[in-house]
Enzyme design. Structure first.
Site, PDB file in Angstrom:
ATOM      1  N   ARG A 164       0.982  -1.358  -0.088  1.00  0.00           N
ATOM      2  CA  ARG A 164       0.649  -0.170   0.012  1.00  0.00           C
ATOM      3  C   ARG A 164       1.110   1.170   0.251  1.00  0.00           C
ATOM      4  O   ARG A 164       0.352   2.535   0.268  1.00  0.00           O
ATOM      5  CB  ARG A 164      -1.263   0.065   1.332  1.00  0.00           C
ATOM      6  CG  ARG A 164      -1.420  -1.089   1.094  1.00  0.00           C
ATOM      7  CD  ARG A 164      -3.220  -0.897   0.453  1.00  0.00           C
ATOM      8  NE  ARG A 164      -3.800  -1.777   0.312  1.00  0.00           N
ATOM      9  CZ  ARG A 164      -4.163  -2.985  -0.066  1.00  0.00           C
ATOM     10  NH1 ARG A 164      -3.102  -3.238  -0.421  1.00  0.00           N
ATOM     11  NH2 ARG A 164      -5.504  -3.900  -0.217  1.00  0.00           N
ATOM     12  N   SER A 238     -10.074  -0.278   3.938  1.00  0.00           N
ATOM     13  CA  SER A 238      -9.149  -0.215   4.968  1.00  0.00           C
ATOM     14  C   SER A 238      -8.781   0.605   5.544  1.00  0.00           C
ATOM     15  O   SER A 238      -8.029   1.475   4.449  1.00  0.00           O
ATOM     16  CB  SER A 238      -8.287  -1.955   4.476  1.00  0.00           C
ATOM     17  OG  SER A 238      -8.594  -2.831   4.507  1.00  0.00           O
ATOM     18  N   GLU A 334      -4.011   3.358   6.825  1.00  0.00           N
ATOM     19  CA  GLU A 334      -3.633   3.222   5.150  1.00  0.00           C
ATOM     20  C   GLU A 334      -4.888   4.985   4.479  1.00  0.00           C
ATOM     21  O   GLU A 334      -4.149   5.195   2.895  1.00  0.00           O
ATOM     22  CB  GLU A 334      -4.347   2.309   4.921  1.00  0.00           C
ATOM     23  CG  GLU A 334      -4.179   1.634   3.239  1.00  0.00           C
ATOM     24  CD  GLU A 334      -5.217   0.988   2.760  1.00  0.00           C
ATOM     25  OE1 GLU A 334      -5.619   1.723   1.965  1.00  0.00           O
ATOM     26  OE2 GLU A 334      -5.639   0.056   2.716  1.00  0.00           O
TER      27      GLU A 334
HETATM   28  N1  EPU Z   1     -10.145 -10.348  10.744  1.00  0.00           N
HETATM   29  C1  EPU Z   1     -10.868 -10.245  11.738  1.00  0.00           C
HETATM   30  N2  EPU Z   1     -11.944  -9.905  11.955  1.00  0.00           N
HETATM   31  C2  EPU Z   1     -12.311  -8.668  11.052  1.00  0.00           C
HETATM   32  C3  EPU Z   1     -11.440  -8.577   9.802  1.00  0.00           C
HETATM   33  C4  EPU Z   1     -10.486  -9.514   9.296  1.00  0.00           C
HETATM   34  O1  EPU Z   1     -10.284 -11.239  12.271  1.00  0.00           O
HETATM   35  O2  EPU Z   1     -13.597  -8.236  11.074  1.00  0.00           O
HETATM   36  C5  EPU Z   1      -9.709 -11.075  10.402  1.00  0.00           C
HETATM   37  C6  EPU Z   1      -9.524 -13.004   9.965  1.00  0.00           C
HETATM   38  O3  EPU Z   1      -8.904 -13.821  10.626  1.00  0.00           O
HETATM   39  C7  EPU Z   1      -9.766 -12.618   8.465  1.00  0.00           C
HETATM   40  C8  EPU Z   1      -8.582 -11.681   7.765  1.00  0.00           C
HETATM   41  O4  EPU Z   1      -8.268 -11.015   9.273  1.00  0.00           O
HETATM   42  O5  EPU Z   1      -8.989 -13.964   7.961  1.00  0.00           O
HETATM   43  C9  EPU Z   1      -8.652 -11.485   6.753  1.00  0.00           C
HETATM   44  O6  EPU Z   1      -8.825 -10.562   6.788  1.00  0.00           O
HETATM   45  P1  EPU Z   1      -9.575 -10.027   4.803  1.00  0.00           P
HETATM   46  O7  EPU Z   1      -9.403 -11.182   4.434  1.00  0.00           O
HETATM   47  O8  EPU Z   1     -11.055  -9.590   5.089  1.00  0.00           O
HETATM   48  O9  EPU Z   1      -8.470  -8.666   4.547  1.00  0.00           O
HETATM   49  P2  EPU Z   1      -7.971  -7.578   5.486  1.00  0.00           P
HETATM   50  O10 EPU Z   1      -6.435  -8.358   5.655  1.00  0.00           O
HETATM   51  O11 EPU Z   1      -8.549  -6.770   7.017  1.00  0.00           O
HETATM   52  C10 EPU Z   1      -6.922  -6.940   3.504  1.00  0.00           C
HETATM   53  C11 EPU Z   1      -6.232  -5.813   2.486  1.00  0.00           C
HETATM   54  C12 EPU Z   1      -8.030  -5.520   1.811  1.00  0.00           C
HETATM   55  C13 EPU Z   1      -8.235  -6.755   0.775  1.00  0.00           C
HETATM   56  C14 EPU Z   1      -8.182  -7.558   1.511  1.00  0.00           C
HETATM   57  C15 EPU Z   1      -8.355  -8.907   0.633  1.00  0.00           C
HETATM   58  C16 EPU Z   1      -5.370  -3.947   4.097  1.00  0.00           C
HETATM   59  C17 EPU Z   1      -5.077  -2.975   4.647  1.00  0.00           C
HETATM   60  N3  EPU Z   1      -6.206  -4.441   3.383  1.00  0.00           N
HETATM   61  O12 EPU Z   1      -7.521  -6.596   4.058  1.00  0.00           O
HETATM   62  O13 EPU Z   1      -7.926  -4.670   0.903  1.00  0.00           O
HETATM   63  O14 EPU Z   1      -9.467  -6.375   0.150  1.00  0.00           O
HETATM   64  O15 EPU Z   1      -7.040  -8.249   2.512  1.00  0.00           O
HETATM   65  O16 EPU Z   1      -7.375  -8.697   0.427  1.00  0.00           O
HETATM   66  O17 EPU Z   1      -4.440  -4.482   3.021  1.00  0.00           O
HETATM   67  C18 EPU Z   1      -8.338  -1.582   1.170  1.00  0.00           C
HETATM   68  O18 EPU Z   1      -6.832  -1.934   0.898  1.00  0.00           O
HETATM   69  O19 EPU Z   1      -9.380  -0.765   0.810  1.00  0.00           O
HETATM   70  C19 EPU Z   1      -9.308  -2.603   0.866  1.00  0.00           C
HETATM   71  C20 EPU Z   1      -9.957  -3.239   1.359  1.00  0.00           C
END
Ligand code: EPU
Length: 340
Positions: A164, A238, A334
């Site tokens: 990012r 995010s 972010e």
């Molecule tokens: N999780 C929780 N609780 C929550 C949310 C997430 O426990 O409320 C944990 C779970 O273990 C889950 C893990 O976090 O398996 C990962 O969650 P998710 O797949 O939703 O991905 P993220 O790491 O929260 C990142 C990016 C997103 C992108 C997704 C999918 C960042 C800051 N965010 O989110 O990007 O869509 O992966 O690749 O890296 C954005 O940048 O605006 C964005 C939405």
């Protein structure tokens, strides 16, 4: 070139905040920008380059000039048996470009379906989702330096892409306006279903034959199930980045929370989902009047309508403080907070 005074930015920021800028100019070509620079408009007051406003939190009205990047264009600049190079105007809508690539059977950005915002914003923060980052398909970009008006071409190395991150978020912040982005897309795509959720969704949908369209549909289904649609509930995706911590630090957390998720990084670092940390601190689904933390994804702050940027900022600071207190991890935003 037309200056719009006291312009309401509600439709130009995906948080849907009722924010006003002193002035707004739509930049539709490099020539428009030449005029703006030659008239010294950018020396008189603060300015801000705005794409789709999807990664931005305004905490107040903007006391300056907003340059709304509306440069369009989709051109094939080169093609061989395996790849096609497409030069895209920075003001093009990102998701529409993804759909266009899929229609043409060009692979590489299907995992990045439904990301709000414009093409110009994509390299700025090296957008990424479901196992793919923009940097993987990026060829080059053209940007105009805002003091002298010189056009410069940046290749991937010069953009210094990271998680990012690009140089346009760091050293060159606010110094350039990106006019076009060239992507190298594949005519013989390799499908990326490494991200567990994609694999599971394809199975649930009974898809056995992979295609760009099938992956895009799966990604859209996952996003729609977890992330609020900014046209219905204001948000900027995010709000924080996923932090990297040392393996020792991670093990200390795991002793107390055996289920903590983590992804190994080089040099004994581990990336921890910020959403998990925020959820552990009890914030998921919490509401403060018109704003809150999304019920399906704790990493997303939302404006239910009529919320204020200042309150969202305060909520973010409170979340930051409680995660730091509980886990000794400082979350970094972010989204760009304006004014910083
Ligand atoms: N999780 C929780 N609780 C929550 C949310 C997430 O426990 O409320 C944990 C779970 O273990 C889950 C893990 O976090 O398996 C990962 O969650 P998710 O797949 O939703 O991905 P993220 O790491 O929260 C990142 C990016 C997103 C992108 C997704 C999918 C960042 C800051 N965010 O989110 O990007 O869509 O992966 O690749 O890296 C954005 O940048 O605006 C964005 C939405």
């Amino acid at each position: 070139m037309h200056i719009e005074n006291r312009y309401l930015l509600k439709d130009y920021n995906t948080f849907g905040l009722d924010i006003q800028t002193d002035q707004l100019i739509r930049v539709r070509s490099a020539e428009d920008l030449d005029q703006i620079i030659s008239k010294d408009f950018l020396k008189e007051k603060p300015y801000l380059v705005l794409g789709g406003g999807s990664n931005l939190l305004f905490t107040d009205n903007f006391p300056g000039l907003v340059l709304k990047n509306e440069i369009l264009g989709r051109d094939i600049t080169k093609e061989d048996q395996d790849f096609v190079w497409v030069k895209l105007g920075a003001g093009e809508n990102w998701h529409q470009v993804v759909l266009w690539a899929i229609e043409n059977d060009w692979g590489g950005i299907e995992n990045l379906s439904l990301i709000p915002g414009t093409v110009g914003a994509a390299p700025m923060q090296n957008i990424g989702a479901y196992g793919v980052e923009l940097a993987q398909v990026f060829q080059s970009l053209e940007a105009i330096e805002l003091e002298e008006g010189n056009l410069q071409v940046f290749n991937g190395d010069q953009c210094d892409f990271g998680y990012r991150y690009s140089i346009f978020k760091g050293e060159l912040k606010n110094k350039y306006l990106i006019t076009s982005v060239t992507l190298k897309l594949s005519k013989k795509p390799e499908f990326n279903t490494s991200y567990g959720a994609i694999h599971n969704t394809l199975q649930e949908q009974g898809i056995t034959e992979l295609s760009l369209k099938a992956i895009s549909k799966a990604v859209i289904a996952i996003r729609e199930s977890k992330l609020p649609d900014p046209r219905k509930i204001g948000n900027a995706g995010s709000f924080f980045k996923n932090p990297s911590i040392t393996k020792d630090h991670f093990n200390t957390i795991r002793n107390e929370h055996p289920t903590v998720p983590g992804y190994n990084l080089p040099n004994n670092y581990v990336k921890v989902p910020a959403g998990w940390l925020i959820e552990q601190c009890g914030w998921k689904g919490k509401r403060r009047g018109n704003i809150g933390v999304h019920k399906n994804q704790a990493l997303v702050l939302v404006n239910y309508g009529n919320g204020h940027g200042k309150d969202i900022h305060k909520l973010a600071l409170d979340i930051q403080a409680s995660v730091e207190q509980s886990f000794n991890i400082l979350l970094t935003p972010e989204v760009n907070i304006v004014p910083a």
